[in-house]
Design a protein around this motif. Sequence first.
Motif, PDB file in Angstrom:
ATOM      1  N   GLU A 112       0.833  -1.196   0.000  1.00 52.02           N
ATOM      2  CA  GLU A 112       0.000   0.000   0.000  1.00 52.02           C
ATOM      3  C   GLU A 112       0.875   1.256   0.000  1.00 52.02           C
ATOM      4  O   GLU A 112       0.406   2.329  -0.368  1.00 52.02           O
ATOM      5  CB  GLU A 112      -0.937  -0.009   1.209  1.00 52.02           C
ATOM      6  CG  GLU A 112      -1.950  -1.139   1.159  1.00 52.02           C
ATOM      7  CD  GLU A 112      -2.763  -1.256   2.434  1.00 52.02           C
ATOM      8  OE1 GLU A 112      -2.718  -0.342   3.283  1.00 52.02           O
ATOM      9  OE2 GLU A 112      -3.443  -2.285   2.591  1.00 52.02           O
ATOM     10  N   ILE A 113       2.110   1.132   0.460  1.00 48.56           N
ATOM     11  CA  ILE A 113       3.092   2.207   0.384  1.00 48.56           C
ATOM     12  C   ILE A 113       4.206   1.678  -0.509  1.00 48.56           C
ATOM     13  O   ILE A 113       4.902   0.728  -0.144  1.00 48.56           O
ATOM     14  CB  ILE A 113       3.652   2.578   1.767  1.00 48.56           C
ATOM     15  CG1 ILE A 113       2.539   3.066   2.700  1.00 48.56           C
ATOM     16  CG2 ILE A 113       4.736   3.650   1.633  1.00 48.56           C
ATOM     17  CD1 ILE A 113       2.985   3.324   4.124  1.00 48.56           C
ATOM     18  N   VAL A 114       4.347   2.273  -1.696  1.00 49.54           N
ATOM     19  CA  VAL A 114       5.339   1.765  -2.647  1.00 49.54           C
ATOM     20  C   VAL A 114       6.269   2.856  -3.192  1.00 49.54           C
ATOM     21  O   VAL A 114       7.274   2.542  -3.814  1.00 49.54           O
ATOM     22  CB  VAL A 114       4.660   1.031  -3.834  1.00 49.54           C
ATOM     23  CG1 VAL A 114       3.938  -0.205  -3.342  1.00 49.54           C
ATOM     24  CG2 VAL A 114       3.714   1.943  -4.584  1.00 49.54           C
ATOM     25  N   CYS A 115       5.938   4.100  -2.983  1.00 48.49           N
ATOM     26  CA  CYS A 115       6.777   5.197  -3.459  1.00 48.49           C
ATOM     27  C   CYS A 115       8.122   5.157  -2.730  1.00 48.49           C
ATOM     28  O   CYS A 115       8.174   5.135  -1.494  1.00 48.49           O
ATOM     29  CB  CYS A 115       6.073   6.529  -3.210  1.00 48.49           C
ATOM     30  SG  CYS A 115       7.101   7.959  -3.539  1.00 48.49           S
ATOM     31  N   GLY A 116       9.202   5.146  -3.498  1.00 52.75           N
ATOM     32  CA  GLY A 116      10.527   5.063  -2.899  1.00 52.75           C
ATOM     33  C   GLY A 116      10.810   6.183  -1.914  1.00 52.75           C
ATOM     34  O   GLY A 116      11.351   5.949  -0.838  1.00 52.75           O
ATOM     35  N   ALA A 117      10.444   7.403  -2.262  1.00 55.39           N
ATOM     36  CA  ALA A 117      10.693   8.533  -1.370  1.00 55.39           C
ATOM     37  C   ALA A 117       9.909   8.388  -0.068  1.00 55.39           C
ATOM     38  O   ALA A 117      10.423   8.661   1.017  1.00 55.39           O
ATOM     39  CB  ALA A 117      10.331   9.840  -2.061  1.00 55.39           C
ATOM     40  N   THR A 118       8.681   7.938  -0.156  1.00 57.40           N
ATOM     41  CA  THR A 118       7.875   7.723   1.047  1.00 57.40           C
ATOM     42  C   THR A 118       8.455   6.598   1.881  1.00 57.40           C
ATOM     43  O   THR A 118       8.548   6.695   3.110  1.00 57.40           O
ATOM     44  CB  THR A 118       6.414   7.417   0.667  1.00 57.40           C
ATOM     45  OG1 THR A 118       5.903   8.512  -0.092  1.00 57.40           O
ATOM     46  CG2 THR A 118       5.559   7.201   1.901  1.00 57.40           C
ATOM     47  N   LEU A 119       8.872   5.508   1.225  1.00 62.53           N
ATOM     48  CA  LEU A 119       9.463   4.387   1.951  1.00 62.53           C
ATOM     49  C   LEU A 119      10.714   4.803   2.716  1.00 62.53           C
ATOM     50  O   LEU A 119      10.899   4.393   3.864  1.00 62.53           O
ATOM     51  CB  LEU A 119       9.789   3.242   0.992  1.00 62.53           C
ATOM     52  CG  LEU A 119       8.595   2.457   0.486  1.00 62.53           C
ATOM     53  CD1 LEU A 119       9.002   1.549  -0.662  1.00 62.53           C
ATOM     54  CD2 LEU A 119       7.957   1.644   1.604  1.00 62.53           C
ATOM     55  N   VAL A 120      11.568   5.615   2.103  1.00 63.67           N
ATOM     56  CA  VAL A 120      12.771   6.082   2.792  1.00 63.67           C
ATOM     57  C   VAL A 120      12.384   6.817   4.074  1.00 63.67           C
ATOM     58  O   VAL A 120      12.940   6.569   5.135  1.00 63.67           O
ATOM     59  CB  VAL A 120      13.622   6.988   1.873  1.00 63.67           C
ATOM     60  CG1 VAL A 120      14.678   7.754   2.662  1.00 63.67           C
ATOM     61  CG2 VAL A 120      14.282   6.159   0.783  1.00 63.67           C
ATOM     62  N   GLY A 121      11.410   7.704   3.975  1.00 65.40           N
ATOM     63  CA  GLY A 121      10.996   8.482   5.144  1.00 65.40           C
ATOM     64  C   GLY A 121      10.359   7.646   6.231  1.00 65.40           C
ATOM     65  O   GLY A 121      10.730   7.742   7.397  1.00 65.40           O
ATOM     66  N   VAL A 122       9.398   6.805   5.869  1.00 68.52           N
ATOM     67  CA  VAL A 122       8.709   6.041   6.911  1.00 68.52           C
ATOM     68  C   VAL A 122       9.603   4.958   7.500  1.00 68.52           C
ATOM     69  O   VAL A 122       9.511   4.656   8.689  1.00 68.52           O
ATOM     70  CB  VAL A 122       7.355   5.447   6.440  1.00 68.52           C
ATOM     71  CG1 VAL A 122       6.383   6.558   6.080  1.00 68.52           C
ATOM     72  CG2 VAL A 122       7.512   4.472   5.313  1.00 68.52           C
ATOM     73  N   MET A 123      10.497   4.400   6.699  1.00 69.87           N
ATOM     74  CA  MET A 123      11.411   3.393   7.246  1.00 69.87           C
ATOM     75  C   MET A 123      12.418   4.036   8.201  1.00 69.87           C
ATOM     76  O   MET A 123      12.765   3.446   9.227  1.00 69.87           O
ATOM     77  CB  MET A 123      12.087   2.616   6.133  1.00 69.87           C
ATOM     78  CG  MET A 123      11.090   1.731   5.400  1.00 69.87           C
ATOM     79  SD  MET A 123      11.802   0.920   3.990  1.00 69.87           S
ATOM     80  CE  MET A 123      11.729  -0.774   4.531  1.00 69.87           C
ATOM     81  N   ALA A 124      12.860   5.260   7.899  1.00 73.11           N
ATOM     82  CA  ALA A 124      13.734   5.974   8.828  1.00 73.11           C
ATOM     83  C   ALA A 124      12.995   6.270  10.127  1.00 73.11           C
ATOM     84  O   ALA A 124      13.557   6.137  11.217  1.00 73.11           O
ATOM     85  CB  ALA A 124      14.243   7.265   8.194  1.00 73.11           C
TER      86      ALA A 124
END
Length: 86
Positions: free
Chosen positions: A66-78
């Motif tokens: 449901e979250i696949v955008c690379g930029a979003t993933l970088v932020g939420v994973m951090a």
Amino acid sequence: METGRRPSALRELVYAQPAAGITDTQHFVFRADEVRRVGEPTERNESDRVEWIPLAAVPGMIARREIVCGATLVGVMALLLEARLP
């Protein structure tokens, strides 16, 4: 205001170059622990929807793609990593 929200004090969460070596794009992700609503979002082309999601729900959203955008993933994973560190 793009999101319709105004953050309190910001602090840098993570810096990333999502395509290092291919492009010089730089992404800066900041964290704000408090925000206030100042109006309706003004930028409709940046997202499909705007909503608050509990941090605990994010790993499941990533697993379900449901979250696949690379930029979003970088932020939420951090953010998730930061939340788990002592």
